[in-house]
Write a protein that holds these residues in place. Sequence first.
Motif, short mmCIF file in Angstrom:
data_model
loop_
_atom_site.label_atom_id
_atom_site.label_comp_id
_atom_site.label_asym_id
_atom_site.label_seq_id
_atom_site.Cartn_x
_atom_site.Cartn_y
_atom_site.Cartn_z
N LEU A 1 23.54 -17.05 45.31
CA LEU A 1 23.50 -16.01 44.22
C LEU A 1 24.78 -15.20 44.37
O LEU A 1 25.18 -14.84 43.28
CB LEU A 1 21.98 -15.46 44.26
CG LEU A 1 21.75 -14.51 43.15
CD1 LEU A 1 21.70 -14.96 41.80
CD2 LEU A 1 20.53 -13.70 43.54
N ARG A 2 24.87 -14.64 45.35
CA ARG A 2 26.09 -13.68 45.54
C ARG A 2 27.32 -14.39 45.07
O ARG A 2 27.97 -13.97 44.26
CB ARG A 2 26.21 -13.12 46.85
CG ARG A 2 27.13 -11.83 46.76
CD ARG A 2 27.15 -11.31 48.27
NE ARG A 2 25.69 -10.96 48.57
CZ ARG A 2 25.27 -9.34 48.32
NH1 ARG A 2 25.97 -8.84 47.45
NH2 ARG A 2 24.28 -9.12 48.57
N LYS A 3 27.55 -15.72 45.67
CA LYS A 3 28.94 -16.35 45.09
C LYS A 3 29.05 -16.62 43.79
O LYS A 3 30.09 -16.56 42.91
CB LYS A 3 28.95 -17.70 45.95
CG LYS A 3 28.96 -17.47 47.62
CD LYS A 3 30.58 -16.91 47.82
CE LYS A 3 31.63 -17.59 47.45
NZ LYS A 3 33.07 -17.28 47.86
N HIS A 4 27.85 -16.77 43.13
CA HIS A 4 27.75 -17.14 41.67
C HIS A 4 28.13 -16.06 40.95
O HIS A 4 28.89 -15.91 39.98
CB HIS A 4 26.45 -17.60 41.17
CG HIS A 4 26.46 -18.08 39.87
ND1 HIS A 4 26.42 -19.51 39.81
CD2 HIS A 4 25.90 -17.56 38.69
CE1 HIS A 4 26.42 -19.84 38.13
NE2 HIS A 4 26.06 -18.38 37.80
N LEU A 5 27.39 -14.87 41.26
CA LEU A 5 27.87 -13.71 40.59
C LEU A 5 29.17 -13.02 40.70
O LEU A 5 29.86 -12.63 39.83
CB LEU A 5 26.79 -12.58 40.79
CG LEU A 5 25.34 -12.71 40.31
CD1 LEU A 5 24.52 -11.90 41.05
CD2 LEU A 5 25.16 -12.69 38.69
N ASP A 6 29.54 -13.05 41.90
CA ASP A 6 30.95 -12.60 42.47
C ASP A 6 31.95 -13.41 41.46
O ASP A 6 33.25 -13.26 41.38
CB ASP A 6 31.06 -12.60 43.73
CG ASP A 6 30.51 -11.52 44.47
OD1 ASP A 6 29.88 -10.67 43.82
OD2 ASP A 6 30.46 -11.82 45.77
N GLY A 7 31.80 -14.64 41.25
CA GLY A 7 32.57 -15.68 40.71
C GLY A 7 32.60 -15.65 39.14
O GLY A 7 33.47 -15.26 38.48
N GLN A 8 31.52 -14.88 38.62
CA GLN A 8 31.40 -14.90 37.04
C GLN A 8 31.91 -13.39 36.53
O GLN A 8 32.55 -13.31 35.71
CB GLN A 8 29.98 -15.22 36.53
CG GLN A 8 29.48 -16.65 36.60
CD GLN A 8 29.89 -17.19 35.40
OE1 GLN A 8 31.10 -17.76 35.23
NE2 GLN A 8 29.15 -17.65 34.72
N LEU A 9 31.41 -12.55 37.36
CA LEU A 9 31.63 -11.10 36.91
C LEU A 9 33.17 -10.66 37.53
O LEU A 9 33.24 -10.98 38.65
CB LEU A 9 30.57 -10.06 37.32
CG LEU A 9 29.55 -10.10 36.59
CD1 LEU A 9 28.68 -11.57 36.49
CD2 LEU A 9 28.42 -9.07 36.92
N LYS A 10 33.87 -10.26 36.80
CA LYS A 10 35.29 -9.83 37.24
C LYS A 10 35.43 -8.34 37.56
O LYS A 10 36.45 -7.95 37.67
CB LYS A 10 36.45 -10.22 36.20
CG LYS A 10 36.21 -11.73 35.83
CD LYS A 10 36.39 -12.77 37.18
CE LYS A 10 36.39 -14.06 36.58
NZ LYS A 10 36.31 -15.06 37.68
N THR A 11 34.42 -7.48 37.68
CA THR A 11 34.53 -6.15 37.61
C THR A 11 33.71 -5.69 38.94
O THR A 11 32.56 -5.94 38.94
CB THR A 11 33.77 -5.54 36.48
OG1 THR A 11 34.41 -5.78 35.25
CG2 THR A 11 33.91 -4.00 36.58
N PRO A 12 34.54 -5.44 39.90
CA PRO A 12 33.73 -4.98 41.28
C PRO A 12 32.90 -4.12 41.28
O PRO A 12 32.82 -3.08 40.38
CB PRO A 12 34.98 -4.59 42.26
CG PRO A 12 36.04 -5.28 41.73
CD PRO A 12 35.89 -5.20 40.20
#
Length: 308
Positions: free
Chosen positions: A184-195
């Motif tokens: 889940l974290r890798k998916h969200l981090d890959g999709q959203l480009k705003t830290p």
Amino acid sequence: MHPIVERGESPFIAGFQLQDVTLPNGVTLRVATGGQGAPLLLLHGHPQNHLTWRKVAPRLAEKYRVILPDLRGYGDSDKPASDERHRPYSKRVMADDISLLISALGYDKVAFVGHDRGGRVGHRLARDHADQLNCCVFIDIAPTATMYALTDKAFATRYFWWFFLIQPAPLPETLIANNTAFFLRKHLDGQLKTPGATPEAIFNDYLRCYQQPEMIHAVCEDYRAAATIDLEDDAADSRRIACPLLLLWGAKGTVGELYDVVDTWRDRAQQVSGEALPCGHSPQEELPEMFLDRLSAFLAAQRLTESL
């Protein structure tokens, strides 16, 4: 009126109440509602639930009656059993849920906003239940059939889950369940480009739902349907979206970088406009003020009225 069970105030969206709404088809959807005015229904995508709208919903509720369902299979909504053709997770059946929800809440028509999978459900909703929609907004999607038809190495690499999740059960279910938080974290981090766009408390709620075996399977069924029966339904249906359609997408995301987004919808909608925003896949979480500005201007132009 169909059974509605009150679940108290939302712990994450100020001024919103949680409800469980049981539809005539027997499926119960978790719904957050707030505000007064013309009805505005916002439908999340994968891997989120209705909390994806937390930054924009209170502002929208100043003018509209805001309705935030969890899709069947997601969040705290029911996760029905599927079948060999994946029909229970087809966009047609998921759109039927939303049509029934609109009626169950007492509305004739709503303005609709759909992100990701929610937009794909909205595409089917706008074809099968056009009389219930005043207007549509789809966020960061090109049509499913178009994206599969134009698949190349770049798309398959960036959107690997479109090909991983459709593998026969229980392969993806087993691998995801082995370390759901990592996936889940890798998916969200890959999709959203705003830290920082997804704070830890929100991630934990997404994870609370996602780590349920029933949701993991439902997610896979959603994607299996998209690669099979949804394509069949789409190919058999030449109807164009009749209501005004606004497209918003992230300029830094896969959809924005690989496709002319507005052009992909021209043969599927009669009135289409759109704009890229300087973010990734989820502008409502990454650039909420800019997203609200564009959405509010579009909704104001529709001159929406209460439809109870």
